[in-house]
Design a protein around this motif. Sequence first.
Motif, PDB file in Angstrom:
ATOM      1  N   THR A 279     -31.099 102.320  13.925  1.00 12.52           N
ATOM      2  CA  THR A 279     -32.441 102.073  13.401  1.00 12.52           C
ATOM      3  C   THR A 279     -32.554 100.683  12.810  1.00 12.52           C
ATOM      4  N   SER A 280     -31.534 100.281  12.042  1.00  8.87           N
ATOM      5  CA  SER A 280     -31.567  98.951  11.428  1.00  8.87           C
ATOM      6  C   SER A 280     -31.540  97.856  12.488  1.00  8.87           C
ATOM      7  N   VAL A 281     -30.745  98.064  13.542  1.00 15.82           N
ATOM      8  CA  VAL A 281     -30.715  97.089  14.633  1.00 15.82           C
ATOM      9  C   VAL A 281     -32.071  97.039  15.329  1.00 15.82           C
ATOM     10  N   SER A 282     -32.684  98.208  15.515  1.00 14.14           N
ATOM     11  CA  SER A 282     -33.999  98.262  16.153  1.00 14.14           C
ATOM     12  C   SER A 282     -35.045  97.562  15.295  1.00 14.14           C
ATOM     13  N   LEU A 283     -34.991  97.768  13.967  1.00 16.76           N
ATOM     14  CA  LEU A 283     -35.939  97.103  13.071  1.00 16.76           C
ATOM     15  C   LEU A 283     -35.750  95.588  13.096  1.00 16.76           C
ATOM     16  N   LYS A 284     -34.488  95.164  13.137  1.00 20.14           N
ATOM     17  CA  LYS A 284     -34.233  93.724  13.213  1.00 20.14           C
ATOM     18  C   LYS A 284     -34.776  93.148  14.508  1.00 20.14           C
ATOM     19  N   LEU A 285     -34.578  93.882  15.599  1.00 22.06           N
ATOM     20  CA  LEU A 285     -35.111  93.429  16.882  1.00 22.06           C
ATOM     21  C   LEU A 285     -36.630  93.379  16.844  1.00 22.06           C
ATOM     22  N   ASN A 286     -37.249  94.366  16.208  1.00 24.82           N
ATOM     23  CA  ASN A 286     -38.708  94.373  16.080  1.00 24.82           C
ATOM     24  C   ASN A 286     -39.193  93.174  15.282  1.00 24.82           C
ATOM     25  N   ASP A 287     -38.454  92.822  14.219  1.00 20.27           N
ATOM     26  CA  ASP A 287     -38.839  91.649  13.419  1.00 20.27           C
ATOM     27  C   ASP A 287     -38.772  90.373  14.249  1.00 20.27           C
ATOM     28  N   VAL A 288     -37.716  90.270  15.058  1.00 22.03           N
ATOM     29  CA  VAL A 288     -37.584  89.084  15.908  1.00 22.03           C
ATOM     30  C   VAL A 288     -38.725  89.017  16.919  1.00 22.03           C
ATOM     31  N   ILE A 289     -38.997  90.159  17.565  1.00 17.14           N
ATOM     32  CA  ILE A 289     -40.086  90.194  18.546  1.00 17.14           C
ATOM     33  C   ILE A 289     -41.425  89.910  17.876  1.00 17.14           C
ATOM     34  N   LYS A 290     -41.613  90.444  16.668  1.00 14.38           N
ATOM     35  CA  LYS A 290     -42.855  90.216  15.926  1.00 14.38           C
ATOM     36  C   LYS A 290     -43.040  88.738  15.613  1.00 14.38           C
ATOM     37  N   PHE A 291     -41.951  88.092  15.164  1.00 18.67           N
ATOM     38  CA  PHE A 291     -42.029  86.665  14.847  1.00 18.67           C
ATOM     39  C   PHE A 291     -42.366  85.843  16.092  1.00 18.67           C
ATOM     40  N   LEU A 292     -41.678  86.156  17.196  1.00 16.09           N
ATOM     41  CA  LEU A 292     -41.928  85.401  18.427  1.00 16.09           C
ATOM     42  C   LEU A 292     -43.345  85.646  18.938  1.00 16.09           C
ATOM     43  N   THR A 293     -43.838  86.873  18.794  1.00 12.25           N
ATOM     44  CA  THR A 293     -45.193  87.183  19.242  1.00 12.25           C
ATOM     45  C   THR A 293     -46.227  86.414  18.426  1.00 12.25           C
ATOM     46  N   ILE A 294     -46.055  86.432  17.093  1.00 11.44           N
ATOM     47  CA  ILE A 294     -46.991  85.704  16.229  1.00 11.44           C
ATOM     48  C   ILE A 294     -46.924  84.206  16.512  1.00 11.44           C
ATOM     49  N   PHE A 295     -45.697  83.697  16.672  1.00  3.24           N
ATOM     50  CA  PHE A 295     -45.527  82.269  16.959  1.00  3.24           C
ATOM     51  C   PHE A 295     -46.245  81.890  18.247  1.00  3.24           C
ATOM     52  N   THR A 296     -46.086  82.733  19.270  1.00  2.00           N
ATOM     53  CA  THR A 296     -46.732  82.451  20.552  1.00  2.00           C
ATOM     54  C   THR A 296     -48.242  82.566  20.444  1.00  2.00           C
ATOM     55  N   THR A 297     -48.704  83.611  19.755  1.00  2.00           N
ATOM     56  CA  THR A 297     -50.148  83.838  19.632  1.00  2.00           C
ATOM     57  C   THR A 297     -50.832  82.714  18.866  1.00  2.00           C
ATOM     58  N   VAL A 298     -50.195  82.232  17.809  1.00  4.75           N
ATOM     59  CA  VAL A 298     -50.783  81.166  16.996  1.00  4.75           C
ATOM     60  C   VAL A 298     -50.998  79.898  17.821  1.00  4.75           C
ATOM     61  N   PHE A 299     -50.102  79.629  18.754  1.00  8.53           N
ATOM     62  CA  PHE A 299     -50.201  78.389  19.522  1.00  8.53           C
ATOM     63  C   PHE A 299     -50.981  78.546  20.835  1.00  8.53           C
ATOM     64  N   ILE A 300     -51.522  79.730  21.069  1.00  9.97           N
ATOM     65  CA  ILE A 300     -52.358  79.897  22.269  1.00  9.97           C
ATOM     66  C   ILE A 300     -53.648  79.080  22.181  1.00  9.97           C
ATOM     67  N   PRO A 301     -54.435  79.138  21.067  1.00 10.88           N
ATOM     68  CA  PRO A 301     -55.667  78.313  20.993  1.00 10.88           C
ATOM     69  C   PRO A 301     -55.399  76.808  21.111  1.00 10.88           C
ATOM     70  N   PRO A 302     -54.393  76.254  20.358  1.00 10.24           N
ATOM     71  CA  PRO A 302     -54.144  74.817  20.567  1.00 10.24           C
ATOM     72  C   PRO A 302     -53.753  74.482  22.002  1.00 10.24           C
ATOM     73  N   THR A 303     -52.984  75.369  22.621  1.00 11.77           N
ATOM     74  CA  THR A 303     -52.602  75.131  24.010  1.00 11.77           C
ATOM     75  C   THR A 303     -53.832  75.142  24.919  1.00 11.77           C
ATOM     76  N   PHE A 304     -54.753  76.049  24.608  1.00  8.93           N
ATOM     77  CA  PHE A 304     -56.001  76.108  25.385  1.00  8.93           C
ATOM     78  C   PHE A 304     -56.807  74.828  25.230  1.00  8.93           C
ATOM     79  N   ILE A 305     -56.895  74.357  23.973  1.00  7.63           N
ATOM     80  CA  ILE A 305     -57.656  73.126  23.714  1.00  7.63           C
ATOM     81  C   ILE A 305     -57.002  71.933  24.410  1.00  7.63           C
ATOM     82  N   VAL A 306     -55.665  71.836  24.268  1.00  9.08           N
ATOM     83  CA  VAL A 306     -54.957  70.739  24.916  1.00  9.08           C
ATOM     84  C   VAL A 306     -55.126  70.800  26.430  1.00  9.08           C
ATOM     85  N   GLY A 307     -55.146  72.003  26.976  1.00  2.77           N
ATOM     86  CA  GLY A 307     -55.330  72.140  28.425  1.00  2.77           C
ATOM     87  C   GLY A 307     -56.681  71.640  28.879  1.00  2.77           C
TER      88      GLY A 307
END
Length: 355
Positions: A279-307
């Motif tokens: 469970t702890s390993v799964s939660l850690k993996l979820n945190d990593v995926i959550k961070f990467l998802t938020i990081f990617t989502t935050v930079f979608i609008p700037p990427t759209f504008i730059v495009g």
Amino acid sequence: MKLFNKQYSQPGTKPGTISQSDEVNYTVSLIDYNKTNIVDHTVLELATCRDFIENTNITWIHVQGNPSAEAMITLAKGLNIHELHIEDILNNGQRPKVEINEDQIFLILNLPLSDEGVTKIEQVSLFITKNTLISFCSGSFMPFENVIERLMANVGKIRKLPADYLMYSLIDTTIDYGFPLLEAYAETIQEIEDELLNTRDRAILTRIHALRKEVLLVRRRIWPHRDLIADILREEENSVISKNTILHMKDCYDHVESIKDTLESYHEMTQGLMEFYLTSVSLKLNDVIKFLTIFTTVFIPPTFIVGIYGMNFDSSISPFNMPELGWKYGYITVLGLMAISITGMLIFFKKRQWI
């Protein structure tokens, strides 16, 4: 981890055929006693033990280690021990059991030991007649030193009661060796719990799995002791076991139940530790995926504008072709627009408690 050390006969071998042991290393001790006198012989040959059995005293013969088949046959002839019993004694790893006849009793017990973190199970065999008890213990560890001390010091009831009480004392001692093993398991479980709170090392999963397997195997080897003692308690008329000893055997039964229940709890706890780790390993993996998802989502609008502003359509050809390219503050405005979009998304995520 040494949990089994059994020599198997070839398929089709006649029952009662005694296997030859590759390692012959054993000692024989004899204690001959009554209420007032006691004689202790530390080392004897098995053939000479028969001389002490003829008297009216209680004779306790203990064989420690791995006797040869020839020595066992010599002893069996003088004591009327059946060849099947000899086979069970020499072939270690037997399931605990008791065979009760009118004038003799044969038992096999499992002795759990913890040696520097390594669990091993030795076999203890007892053969008792009215005035004689013969005990066998595999391995090099002598488990009955405390019983010998009580005999020599004439402490307690052993010297005053028949040989069946000595049998009870040996059974009780063998069973009680499970309690130090339980303490070792408790310390290991606590240590693993503390490590799980501080680290997610994959090696911990291996330790948990090994501990769970060990607890399960020990539990399986200790559990039959309950049925063994229950069979003895059901004996009401037997020339070897007295009613007084049967009463004391109930205490052994309680100890076996306590050890069995504790092992059951530890087995469930080790399963819980494994689930907690996963469970702890799964939660850690979820945190990593959550961070990467938020990081990617935050930079979608700037990427759209730059495009969009990377298309570089010439505004002099048509007023619809990106007039911002010729604007004095166009670059700063686009950077500000990207900063506003990132900030807005972070505020939105914060309000939704996603970060």
